[in-house]
Scaffold this motif. Structure first.
Motif, PDB file in Angstrom:
ATOM      1  N   ASP A   1      -7.977 -16.302   6.951  1.00 12.61           N
ATOM      2  CA  ASP A   1      -9.313 -16.874   7.142  1.00 12.61           C
ATOM      3  C   ASP A   1      -9.393 -17.474   8.542  1.00 12.61           C
ATOM      4  O   ASP A   1      -8.492 -17.285   9.361  1.00 12.61           O
ATOM      5  CB  ASP A   1      -9.648 -17.889   6.042  1.00 12.61           C
ATOM      6  CG  ASP A   1      -8.698 -19.083   6.019  1.00 12.61           C
ATOM      7  OD1 ASP A   1      -8.026 -19.363   7.042  1.00 12.61           O
ATOM      8  OD2 ASP A   1      -8.623 -19.746   4.971  1.00 12.61           O
TER       9      ASP A   1
ATOM     10  N   GLU B   1      -5.179  -6.784 -12.206  1.00 18.50           N
ATOM     11  CA  GLU B   1      -4.524  -7.622 -11.194  1.00 18.50           C
ATOM     12  C   GLU B   1      -4.177  -6.836  -9.926  1.00 18.50           C
ATOM     13  O   GLU B   1      -3.627  -7.386  -8.985  1.00 18.50           O
ATOM     14  CB  GLU B   1      -3.266  -8.276 -11.767  1.00 18.50           C
ATOM     15  CG  GLU B   1      -2.129  -7.324 -12.078  1.00 18.50           C
ATOM     16  CD  GLU B   1      -2.192  -6.659 -13.463  1.00 18.50           C
ATOM     17  OE1 GLU B   1      -1.146  -6.162 -13.898  1.00 18.50           O
ATOM     18  OE2 GLU B   1      -3.255  -6.626 -14.085  1.00 18.50           O
TER      19      GLU B   1
ATOM     20  N   ARG C   1      -1.425 -10.886   3.510  1.00 18.71           N
ATOM     21  CA  ARG C   1      -2.471 -10.028   2.986  1.00 18.71           C
ATOM     22  C   ARG C   1      -3.807 -10.402   3.619  1.00 18.71           C
ATOM     23  O   ARG C   1      -4.040 -11.558   3.959  1.00 18.71           O
ATOM     24  CB  ARG C   1      -2.547 -10.162   1.462  1.00 18.71           C
ATOM     25  CG  ARG C   1      -1.258  -9.670   0.798  1.00 18.71           C
ATOM     26  CD  ARG C   1      -1.354  -9.712  -0.701  1.00 18.71           C
ATOM     27  NE  ARG C   1      -2.384  -8.764  -1.136  1.00 18.71           N
ATOM     28  CZ  ARG C   1      -3.001  -8.853  -2.303  1.00 18.71           C
ATOM     29  NH1 ARG C   1      -2.721  -9.833  -3.149  1.00 18.71           N
ATOM     30  NH2 ARG C   1      -3.915  -7.968  -2.644  1.00 18.71           N
TER      31      ARG C   1
ATOM     32  N   GLU D   1      -5.915  -4.129   4.347  1.00 16.65           N
ATOM     33  CA  GLU D   1      -5.990  -4.633   2.979  1.00 16.65           C
ATOM     34  C   GLU D   1      -4.811  -4.083   2.196  1.00 16.65           C
ATOM     35  O   GLU D   1      -4.200  -3.084   2.585  1.00 16.65           O
ATOM     36  CB  GLU D   1      -7.313  -4.212   2.342  1.00 16.65           C
ATOM     37  CG  GLU D   1      -8.502  -4.893   2.991  1.00 16.65           C
ATOM     38  CD  GLU D   1      -9.803  -4.627   2.260  1.00 16.65           C
ATOM     39  OE1 GLU D   1      -9.893  -3.660   1.485  1.00 16.65           O
ATOM     40  OE2 GLU D   1     -10.745  -5.407   2.479  1.00 16.65           O
TER      41      GLU D   1
ATOM     42  N   LYS E   1      -6.626 -10.818   2.350  1.00 21.14           N
ATOM     43  CA  LYS E   1      -7.352 -11.822   1.563  1.00 21.14           C
ATOM     44  C   LYS E   1      -6.893 -13.247   1.879  1.00 21.14           C
ATOM     45  O   LYS E   1      -7.606 -14.194   1.590  1.00 21.14           O
ATOM     46  CB  LYS E   1      -7.207 -11.540   0.065  1.00 21.14           C
ATOM     47  CG  LYS E   1      -5.839 -11.865  -0.503  1.00 21.14           C
ATOM     48  CD  LYS E   1      -5.830 -11.720  -2.020  1.00 21.14           C
ATOM     49  CE  LYS E   1      -4.631 -12.378  -2.637  1.00 21.14           C
ATOM     50  NZ  LYS E   1      -4.669 -13.821  -2.621  1.00 21.14           N
ATOM     51  N   ASP E   2      -5.716 -13.382   2.469  1.00 21.61           N
ATOM     52  CA  ASP E   2      -5.175 -14.705   2.789  1.00 21.61           C
ATOM     53  C   ASP E   2      -5.425 -15.120   4.243  1.00 21.61           C
ATOM     54  O   ASP E   2      -4.997 -16.194   4.665  1.00 21.61           O
ATOM     55  CB  ASP E   2      -3.675 -14.736   2.490  1.00 21.61           C
ATOM     56  CG  ASP E   2      -3.385 -14.503   1.019  1.00 21.61           C
ATOM     57  OD1 ASP E   2      -4.169 -14.977   0.180  1.00 21.61           O
ATOM     58  OD2 ASP E   2      -2.378 -13.826   0.714  1.00 21.61           O
TER      59      ASP E   2
ATOM     60  N   THR F   1       0.873  -1.161   0.000  1.00 20.91           N
ATOM     61  CA  THR F   1       0.000   0.000   0.000  1.00 20.91           C
ATOM     62  C   THR F   1       0.912   1.213   0.000  1.00 20.91           C
ATOM     63  O   THR F   1       2.038   1.147   0.509  1.00 20.91           O
ATOM     64  CB  THR F   1      -0.967  -0.001   1.206  1.00 20.91           C
ATOM     65  OG1 THR F   1      -1.942   1.023   1.025  1.00 20.91           O
ATOM     66  CG2 THR F   1      -0.254   0.172   2.518  1.00 20.91           C
TER      67      THR F   1
ATOM     68  N   GLN G   1      -6.183  -5.003  -7.573  1.00 21.41           N
ATOM     69  CA  GLN G   1      -7.324  -4.595  -6.749  1.00 21.41           C
ATOM     70  C   GLN G   1      -6.956  -4.730  -5.279  1.00 21.41           C
ATOM     71  O   GLN G   1      -6.245  -5.648  -4.886  1.00 21.41           O
ATOM     72  CB  GLN G   1      -8.546  -5.456  -7.083  1.00 21.41           C
ATOM     73  CG  GLN G   1      -8.973  -5.381  -8.541  1.00 21.41           C
ATOM     74  CD  GLN G   1      -9.181  -3.953  -9.028  1.00 21.41           C
ATOM     75  OE1 GLN G   1      -9.885  -3.177  -8.413  1.00 21.41           O
ATOM     76  NE2 GLN G   1      -8.556  -3.612 -10.147  1.00 21.41           N
ATOM     77  N   THR G   2      -7.436  -3.803  -4.472  1.00 15.81           N
ATOM     78  CA  THR G   2      -7.176  -3.857  -3.040  1.00 15.81           C
ATOM     79  C   THR G   2      -7.942  -5.028  -2.432  1.00 15.81           C
ATOM     80  O   THR G   2      -9.131  -5.195  -2.662  1.00 15.81           O
ATOM     81  CB  THR G   2      -7.624  -2.552  -2.371  1.00 15.81           C
ATOM     82  OG1 THR G   2      -6.926  -1.459  -2.968  1.00 15.81           O
ATOM     83  CG2 THR G   2      -7.329  -2.570  -0.879  1.00 15.81           C
ATOM     84  N   GLN G   3      -7.207  -5.869  -1.678  1.00 19.12           N
ATOM     85  CA  GLN G   3      -7.806  -7.039  -1.040  1.00 19.12           C
ATOM     86  C   GLN G   3      -7.205  -7.241   0.323  1.00 19.12           C
ATOM     87  O   GLN G   3      -6.062  -7.116   0.539  1.00 19.12           O
ATOM     88  CB  GLN G   3      -7.589  -8.295  -1.860  1.00 19.12           C
ATOM     89  CG  GLN G   3      -8.148  -8.181  -3.252  1.00 19.12           C
ATOM     90  CD  GLN G   3      -7.810  -9.416  -4.081  1.00 19.12           C
ATOM     91  OE1 GLN G   3      -6.764 -10.014  -3.918  1.00 19.12           O
ATOM     92  NE2 GLN G   3      -8.696  -9.787  -4.961  1.00 19.12           N
TER      93      GLN G   3
END
Length: 162
Positions: free
Chosen positions: A62, A158, A57, A132, A59-60, A45, A160-162
């Motif tokens: 869970d 490719e 990240r 993110e 997104k990773d 960022t 996108q903020t995640q």
């Protein structure tokens, strides 16, 4: 920016912009909590033209993940750890930083996005605790697109903020 000004600059940035600090004087322990360099897969960022690295990240992360999400900043030729977000079973519960001095901020604890310990008026906004990021290399791609096409440049797919 001189190296001596990087840490105070980022601390002000984090306190004002990200509001990502939280509880406890003790540094969290667990998976990734002792990283000293951002891994190759660390997200990115940019703030005020400086690329920060985030690992893992958001997104990773869970419900199977317990450990820390680490925020790194460049300082000269090296990286420094600015903060650790402690995550338990995918739930960010606190943010720790060696640079935070406000005891009310350090007392903040969260569960499922809600303050469960500490002064809610002093605690950081829970939506900013788990950071993110863009995929590795995307900060440069986005900057190049803006340079070429202006501020309204489309973001590479490719990136996108995640």
């Amino acid at each position: 920016m001189p190296a001596a000004r990087v840490v105070p600059f980022f601390m002000g940035l984090l306190l004002c912009s990200l509001s990502v600090y939280a509880a406890g004087a003790d540094k969290p322990t667990g998976r990734n909590c002792d990283l000293t360099l951002p891994p190759v897969a660390a997200g990115e960022t940019a703030h005020h033209g400086i690329t920060l690295r985030i690992y893992p990240r958001a997104k990773d992360i869970d419900t199977r993940y317990s450990g820390c999400q680490v925020l790194f900043a460049p300082e000269g030729e090296k990286w420094i750890m600015l903060s650790l977000t402690e995550v338990i079973d995918g739930d960010p519960v606190r943010v720790w930083s060696a640079y935070e001095t406000d005891t009310e901020v350090l007392a903040s604890r969260f569960r499922q996005g809600k303050v469960v310990q500490g002064n809610p008026d002093a605690c950081p906004a829970s939506r900013f605790i788990l950071l993110e990021s863009l995929a590795p290399g995307c900060t440069r791609l986005v900057q190049d697109a803006v340079t070429k096409y202006g501020l309204g440049a489309p973001r590479p797919p490719e990136c996108q903020t995640q």
